[in-house]
Design a protein around this motif. Sequence first.
Motif, PDB file in Angstrom:
ATOM      1  N   GLU A   1      -2.597  -3.611  -4.131  1.00  0.00           N
ATOM      2  CA  GLU A   1      -3.705  -2.440  -3.554  1.00  0.00           C
ATOM      3  C   GLU A   1      -4.381  -3.674  -2.565  1.00  0.00           C
ATOM      4  O   GLU A   1      -4.727  -4.869  -3.078  1.00  0.00           O
ATOM      5  CB  GLU A   1      -5.179  -3.258  -4.974  1.00  0.00           C
TER       6      GLU A   1
ATOM      7  N   TYR B   1     -10.700  -2.980  -1.032  1.00  0.00           N
ATOM      8  CA  TYR B   1      -9.230  -3.045  -1.433  1.00  0.00           C
ATOM      9  C   TYR B   1      -8.498  -1.933  -0.994  1.00  0.00           C
ATOM     10  O   TYR B   1      -9.321  -0.834  -1.152  1.00  0.00           O
ATOM     11  CB  TYR B   1      -8.433  -3.786  -2.795  1.00  0.00           C
TER      12      TYR B   1
ATOM     13  N   ALA C   1      -4.059   1.882  -3.701  1.00  0.00           N
ATOM     14  CA  ALA C   1      -3.181   1.313  -4.972  1.00  0.00           C
ATOM     15  C   ALA C   1      -1.853   1.814  -4.444  1.00  0.00           C
ATOM     16  O   ALA C   1      -1.569   3.496  -4.175  1.00  0.00           O
ATOM     17  CB  ALA C   1      -3.502   1.452  -6.092  1.00  0.00           C
TER      18      ALA C   1
END
Length: 105
Positions: A16, A28, A31
């Motif tokens: 991330e 972040y 992912a």
Amino acid sequence: MTRVPPSLLRHRVRIEPYLGDGAYGPVYGPAAEHPALVSNTVRMIRAADGRTVTSTAQIIAVPGLDCPPGSRVTLPDGRITTALVSTGHTAPGLPVPACSEVVTE
């Protein structure tokens, strides 16, 4: 320039990417899973801010991996750690494969 052979990237890591700090803490990016080669070795390194810190895992992946320092990394054993240093390795003209290396806490 050759790339690290996919047959050597036997693990999967989830990254991330760190985007910065927001009002409620670190932010972040989405992912993504990447093939990688993970070495769970303890060693001392110098972090991006100049501190000497202990690294417990090193990751080798394809060139151009998006994993800036501060990114959240999930290792193959499920442990979640933070990227300390991320760098690309190239050796134009030499028979050495290009790769990205990420050193984590």
